[in-house]
Design a protein around this motif. Structure first.
Motif, mmCIF file in Angstrom:
data_model
loop_
_atom_site.group_PDB
_atom_site.id
_atom_site.type_symbol
_atom_site.label_atom_id
_atom_site.label_comp_id
_atom_site.label_asym_id
_atom_site.label_seq_id
_atom_site.Cartn_x
_atom_site.Cartn_y
_atom_site.Cartn_z
ATOM 1 N N ALA A 55 -53.543 0.063 20.391
ATOM 2 C CA ALA A 55 -52.718 0.024 19.182
ATOM 3 C C ALA A 55 -52.505 1.449 18.713
ATOM 4 N N ARG A 56 -51.335 1.706 18.186
ATOM 5 C CA ARG A 56 -51.024 3.011 17.615
ATOM 6 C C ARG A 56 -51.078 2.877 16.099
ATOM 7 N N LEU A 57 -51.854 3.740 15.461
ATOM 8 C CA LEU A 57 -51.977 3.761 14.009
ATOM 9 C C LEU A 57 -51.158 4.925 13.474
ATOM 10 N N ASP A 58 -50.339 4.661 12.466
ATOM 11 C CA ASP A 58 -49.525 5.702 11.835
ATOM 12 C C ASP A 58 -49.712 5.664 10.329
ATOM 13 N N TYR A 59 -49.869 6.838 9.746
ATOM 14 C CA TYR A 59 -50.017 6.979 8.300
ATOM 15 C C TYR A 59 -49.177 8.162 7.860
ATOM 16 N N THR A 60 -48.516 8.009 6.712
ATOM 17 C CA THR A 60 -47.742 9.107 6.153
ATOM 18 C C THR A 60 -47.899 9.127 4.638
ATOM 19 N N ALA A 61 -47.905 10.322 4.085
ATOM 20 C CA ALA A 61 -48.006 10.475 2.631
ATOM 21 C C ALA A 61 -46.794 9.872 1.928
ATOM 22 N N ASP A 62 -45.691 9.682 2.656
ATOM 23 C CA ASP A 62 -44.496 9.068 2.064
ATOM 24 C C ASP A 62 -44.729 7.603 1.701
ATOM 25 N N ASP A 63 -45.698 6.957 2.341
ATOM 26 C CA ASP A 63 -46.071 5.565 2.056
ATOM 27 C C ASP A 63 -47.599 5.525 1.986
ATOM 28 N N PRO A 64 -48.175 6.109 0.918
ATOM 29 C CA PRO A 64 -49.604 6.419 0.894
ATOM 30 C C PRO A 64 -50.549 5.221 0.851
ATOM 31 N N TYR A 65 -50.049 4.047 0.557
ATOM 32 C CA TYR A 65 -50.912 2.871 0.489
ATOM 33 C C TYR A 65 -51.013 2.133 1.823
ATOM 34 N N ALA A 66 -50.163 2.481 2.793
ATOM 35 C CA ALA A 66 -50.005 1.655 3.994
ATOM 36 C C ALA A 66 -50.343 2.380 5.282
ATOM 37 N N ILE A 67 -50.825 1.598 6.238
ATOM 38 C CA ILE A 67 -51.014 2.058 7.607
ATOM 39 C C ILE A 67 -50.220 1.111 8.494
ATOM 40 N N LYS A 68 -49.366 1.684 9.326
ATOM 41 C CA LYS A 68 -48.592 0.877 10.276
ATOM 42 C C LYS A 68 -49.382 0.813 11.579
ATOM 43 N N VAL A 69 -49.561 -0.398 12.087
ATOM 44 C CA VAL A 69 -50.277 -0.604 13.340
ATOM 45 C C VAL A 69 -49.315 -1.265 14.324
ATOM 46 N N ALA A 70 -49.103 -0.601 15.452
ATOM 47 C CA ALA A 70 -48.245 -1.139 16.511
ATOM 48 C C ALA A 70 -49.147 -1.595 17.651
ATOM 49 N N PHE A 71 -49.230 -2.899 17.864
ATOM 50 C CA PHE A 71 -50.053 -3.472 18.928
ATOM 51 C C PHE A 71 -49.230 -3.482 20.212
ATOM 52 N N HIS A 72 -49.745 -2.847 21.256
ATOM 53 C CA HIS A 72 -49.064 -2.817 22.549
ATOM 54 C C HIS A 72 -49.581 -3.992 23.370
ATOM 55 N N VAL A 73 -48.750 -5.008 23.522
ATOM 56 C CA VAL A 73 -49.186 -6.257 24.145
ATOM 57 C C VAL A 73 -48.492 -6.521 25.484
ATOM 58 N N GLY A 74 -48.063 -5.490 26.131
ATOM 59 C CA GLY A 74 -47.389 -5.647 27.420
ATOM 60 C C GLY A 74 -46.230 -4.679 27.498
ATOM 61 N N GLU A 75 -45.247 -5.051 28.288
ATOM 62 C CA GLU A 75 -44.111 -4.168 28.490
ATOM 63 C C GLU A 75 -43.043 -4.319 27.416
ATOM 64 N N ASP A 76 -43.146 -5.366 26.603
ATOM 65 C CA ASP A 76 -42.192 -5.559 25.525
ATOM 66 C C ASP A 76 -42.420 -4.529 24.427
ATOM 67 N N GLU A 77 -41.555 -4.545 23.444
ATOM 68 C CA GLU A 77 -41.745 -3.692 22.274
ATOM 69 C C GLU A 77 -43.064 -4.055 21.610
ATOM 70 N N PRO A 78 -43.741 -3.064 21.019
ATOM 71 C CA PRO A 78 -45.002 -3.389 20.349
ATOM 72 C C PRO A 78 -44.782 -4.312 19.153
ATOM 73 N N VAL A 79 -45.818 -5.046 18.819
ATOM 74 C CA VAL A 79 -45.818 -5.909 17.641
ATOM 75 C C VAL A 79 -46.365 -5.074 16.492
ATOM 76 N N GLU A 80 -45.580 -4.939 15.412
ATOM 77 C CA GLU A 80 -45.981 -4.064 14.312
ATOM 78 C C GLU A 80 -46.405 -4.863 13.087
ATOM 79 N N TRP A 81 -47.481 -4.402 12.475
ATOM 80 C CA TRP A 81 -47.972 -4.944 11.220
ATOM 81 C C TRP A 81 -48.216 -3.769 10.284
ATOM 82 N N ILE A 82 -48.082 -4.010 9.006
ATOM 83 C CA ILE A 82 -48.397 -3.016 7.983
ATOM 84 C C ILE A 82 -49.650 -3.496 7.251
#
Length: 139
Positions: free
Chosen positions: A28-55
């Motif tokens: 999973a790729r974790l992304d955080y930015t001060a522009d959205d300081p309350y949230a962490i975006k998590v992109a789950f890599h579940v195969g060759e398709d686009e990752p599944v993203e949750w906030i």
């Protein structure tokens, strides 16, 4: 301030817990930015398709390291696996349910970097409330 001062990114190894089967390793790729300081975006890599993203709320992941937290669609709780501290993440949606676990130490290191970018309790200083309201009213 350069972009590395306001963003943090990390790859996190985790396991998809599948009932009656061996756990499936994922990344999973974790992304955080001060522009959205309350949230962490998590992109789950579940195969060759686009990752599944949750906030996730940053606080949810932080608290989930030490005690069970969350209700409904997202729950997080700590445990130990062969003596190693792990964090469990349970996600539910209309499309199904998934449960993951990951080692605490890499997640804790990532969270520490996010708190260096925006200290706890100072998130509101990074949000332009007037601009947010205007954006939603004009949409």
């Amino acid at each position: 301030m350069n972009s590395s001062d306001i963003t943090a990114t990390s790859e996190l190894g985790l396991r998809l817990i599948v009932p009656d089967r061996a756990a499936v390793p994922l990344a999973a790729r974790l992304d955080y930015t001060a522009d959205d300081p309350y949230a962490i975006k998590v992109a789950f890599h579940v195969g060759e398709d686009e990752p599944v993203e949750w906030i996730f709320a940053r606080e949810l992941l932080t608290v989930g390291i030490v005690r069970a937290v969350g209700e409904g669609d997202v729950r997080v709780w700590p445990s130990k696996d062969d003596g190693e501290r792990t964090i469990n993440i349970s996600l539910s949606s209309p499309f199904g349910h998934a449960q993951f676990d990951a080692q605490v130490s890499p997640l804790a290191e990532f969270l520490h970097r996010t708190y260096e970018i925006v200290p706890a309790g100072q998130e509101g200083d990074y949000v332009d409330l007037d601009a947010e309201i205007e954006q939603h009213l004009c949409s």
